[in-house]
Design a protein around this motif. Structure first.
Motif, short mmCIF file in Angstrom:
data_model
loop_
_atom_site.label_atom_id
_atom_site.label_comp_id
_atom_site.label_asym_id
_atom_site.label_seq_id
_atom_site.Cartn_x
_atom_site.Cartn_y
_atom_site.Cartn_z
N UNK A 10 0.84 -1.20 0.00
CA UNK A 10 0.00 0.00 0.00
C UNK A 10 0.87 1.25 0.00
N UNK A 11 1.90 1.24 0.84
CA UNK A 11 2.79 2.40 0.94
C UNK A 11 3.50 2.64 -0.39
N UNK A 12 3.90 1.54 -1.01
CA UNK A 12 4.56 1.69 -2.32
C UNK A 12 3.58 2.22 -3.36
N UNK A 13 2.32 1.81 -3.24
CA UNK A 13 1.32 2.17 -4.25
C UNK A 13 0.94 3.64 -4.19
N UNK A 57 -6.38 -1.80 -6.50
CA UNK A 57 -5.57 -2.90 -7.05
C UNK A 57 -4.98 -3.77 -5.92
N UNK A 58 -4.47 -3.11 -4.88
CA UNK A 58 -3.89 -3.88 -3.76
C UNK A 58 -4.98 -4.69 -3.06
N UNK A 63 -7.63 -9.77 -1.81
CA UNK A 63 -8.98 -10.08 -1.32
C UNK A 63 -9.33 -9.32 -0.05
N UNK A 64 -8.84 -8.08 0.04
CA UNK A 64 -9.08 -7.26 1.23
C UNK A 64 -10.30 -6.36 1.07
N UNK A 65 -11.15 -6.26 2.09
CA UNK A 65 -12.26 -5.32 2.02
C UNK A 65 -11.77 -3.87 1.89
#
Lengths: 457, 457
Positions: A10-13, A57-58, A63-65
């Protein structure tokens, strides 16, 4: 719990400075006005649509809510991460991208605060009418998700009546542009209207085009006090029938008034049982005409007392009572069961009488106020969760209220949406066939049930 | 072709007197205002919702297409049985079931003629604003299917803004009730709004609840004549900018006027290049105020000439010109390519100039008129289908027009819908992702593609 690997992704994104997993952040974004709490696994502050696409995308790949969130002031848990995952906060996407006086349009990011849009419009001689009570904190994105209303919606309609176009991301990562910049638009299915009020369960909105109106130059506010609940309800009806066409028709019962007066440290007239706020707006001549029509109804209604507020300061003083109801009644009992039923306006006296009767019969404190012009009755059952008897009586009363609302052609929610809190009541209004349609629509947009899961049905 | 067995089943299901397969019936229900013709296999006249359910059951069991049809006056082939099957005609379901003065509601069957509802509302002091040009024949069901507009929609909004609730049958035979009898309603997905404008492809509507307004007591109509197209377009904009808030802002170009005057056998002023109709409505004081605002704009605009119509007869005389445009221009050339593009109102002068330029450059007769207040430009390319050169020039011009419309934030259809005629143009406005969403929504409601197949996308 998500692992360090996903947090790193997430941080990279989106950039390290927009991603938080510290417990104080998770806690801050775990609740809303329901008082319910669900800890997310991470909080991300979107700053642009690329961030939104990247977070989607992440979430998809793991499969994260994903739970979109505006100001988090909703009344039904719509912005709560009930299954954990990522809360995507839009408060940093708060730019008014354009305010177009020629075309009566504004294009805004979803994190714009409702009153900021209203003030910007007013400065341009324009008007954005929807006015939910939380307008000083609520965001346009949240308003779109809940199809927010407010007092003025009686004359001017709800948020959805002002949304012309939306840009949004689907959970498959694709961006869609729905609607147009025009009032008329009949090309294709009206997916823009489907997204409005969908409580962030179908797509993640990143841009909103709203319609603006010319600003009505004048405004007059009246408060009218009555010695009986039904007198007030009947007055509301008479004002509607007489075609006064007020911008606002607000109602407050004895309990609301009592709570506010004590909250404000003021004495309340013993005879007072209901108060009505009536606002008329328009050009000077229109306002004068509407005032004349209203005065006829005032004469006929024989109120205890009435006041007329012309200046901004006088009007704000009258509004203060109405705006303080929610904080004031919160002090009456440990818990407020907060319903926002709607019935056709002609049914209000009957409905109000019915609820009042139930309160007496079941020994409950029920506070009634709301936007009676459009039949929207905020019905607050004030209860103590530790009193099992009271809680079960409240359940019986709610069941009776919802059944009556649906019999009357009304709806179980006029403003707050369904979210978590009203899920158990959906069956009053919708058949299994209709609920199945909702589920299948959800599946079209979000087949893996990742976007704001667990809400509405 | 369907066999005798199926016809017999239909007759058993709804009664012999409602089912027709004679060629004169099939022919009568094979066309609409497009001039296209597709013969159905049978025509059934529904008289109640049981008939609708029964016809759906027969169609489903035989895999037969079902095409709901109102008055059949649509401009895009929405009611044509392009794959044969059963045309289900609603003209016998034409009862106004209730007209509720207390709640400003009417409940109607889909076959009610638009002007019948308007007249019934007016008798009760109420107002149903949507006014498609075909209102004396079109039905509410058709209006809902196309989300019909009209001149007054500039101030009052389109059909969808007045539909509060729908009853409809799905192709699986289940009945659904969508919306409520209230203005505010945020429970569940807004499937009512999804059905409005869905061109009879998602469900078969059997009952419509519409919102009514208080009837504006006064109405004034002006016609303003200009020596240049752009002068007229700029006047429209100035009227909007000056917050006159007219109910109607209609525009007619030189070609429309020429066609109507010759159709009516009248002489036309040589200098006249555009005419604008402006209607203001409201209370006497409101109308006086709006007239004063309008007169300032009249003075500034320096028209060739203007007229003011106060009585009903005077107003009807001015309206006659506007209403005769469609029949009159039909005489100009063998074929009319009839587009109803919309751009944000501020873009009108630019758009009109652009189309005018294309007409000159490509040597085409393009007639422009329409509801300029809301940016809705009826763009009629008058062509001869036997002139291959002209037809291909028309294609080039249309391509340029649609591209510009979408660049301007507009839409390829403001009133007529997509149906058959505009299917080839959907890609201008919608991405493959958006079109795929439409297809998947269609599949939720009608997995076997039996309901009005072949339309829209």
């Amino acid at each position: 719990m998500i692992g360090k690997k996903v947090l790193k992704e997430l941080a990279q994104a989106v950039g390290r400075e927009k991603v938080f997993a510290e417990s104080e952040y998770l806690l801050s974004y775990s609740y809303d006005a329901t008082g319910l709490e669900y800890l997310p696994d991470a909080v991300v502050f979107a700053e642009n649509e690329e961030d939104v696409a990247a977070v989607i995308a992440v979430c998809r790949s793991h499969g994260l809510p994903l739970v979109p969130r505006g100001a988090g002031v909703g009344y039904t848990g719509g912005a709560l991460a009930v299954s954990g995952g990522v809360v995507l906060v839009f408060t940093r996407m708060n730019r008014i991208l354009s305010l177009d006086r020629e075309n009566f349009l504004a294009v805004v990011e979803p994190g714009v605060v409702t009153s900021d849009l209203q003030e910007a419009a007013e400065k341009a001689g324009l008007f954005y009418p929807p006015d939910p009570a939380s307008l000083k904190t609520s965001t346009i994105g949240g308003n779109v998700a809940e199809n927010a209303g407010g007092p003025r919606c009686f004359k001017y309609g709800v948020t959805g009546n002002y949304v012309l176009g939306l840009e949004a991301f689907l959970m498959n990562g694709e961006k869609v542009r729905l609607g147009a910049e025009t009032i008329k638009n009949v090309a294709g299915y009206d997916l823009k209207s489907l997204l409005v009020g969908s409580e962030g369960t179908l797509a993640v909105v990143t841009r909103v085009t709203v319609r603006l109106l010319p600003l009505p130059p004048c405004r007059l506010l009246f408060r009218v006090d009555f010695p009986a609940l039904e007198d007030g309800a009947r007055f509301v009806q008479r004002v509607i029938q007489a075609h006064v066409q007020p911008a606002v028709l607000e109602f407050m019962d004895r309990s609301s008034l009592q709570a506010v007066y004590s909250y404000q440290g003021l004495a309340l007239d013993d005879r007072l049982r209901a108060a009505v706020l009536v606002e008329v707006d328009g050009s000077p001549a229109e306002v004068a005409e509407r005032e004349a029509l209203l005065k006829k109804q005032l004469d006929a209604a024989r109120p205890l007392h009435w006041q007329r507020a012309e200046t901004f300061a006088e009007q704000e003083a009258l509004w203060a009572t109405r705006r303080n109801i929610s904080p004031a009644i919160a002090k009456l009992k440990p818990k407020k069961i907060n319903e926002d039923i709607v019935v056709p306006a002609g049914r209000i006296p009957e409905m109000v009488g019915f609820i009042d009767g139930l309160a007496a019969e079941y020994g409950l404190c029920i506070v009634l106020f709301g936007h009676f012009g459009d039949g929207n009755i905020h019905t607050n059952l004030m209860v103590d969760p530790d009193d099992a008897g009271e809680m079960s009586r409240a359940e019986v009363v709610l069941d009776k209220i919802f059944r009556r609302v649906v019999e009357f052609g009304g709806t179980i929610s006029g403003e707050h949406g369904i979210g978590l809190s009203k899920k158990p009541f959906m069956h009053y209004q919708f058949s299994p066939v209709e609920l199945e349609l909702f589920r299948r629509i959800k599946k079209v947009f979000d087949p893996d049930n990742l976007l704001n899961p667990g809400k509405m049905f």
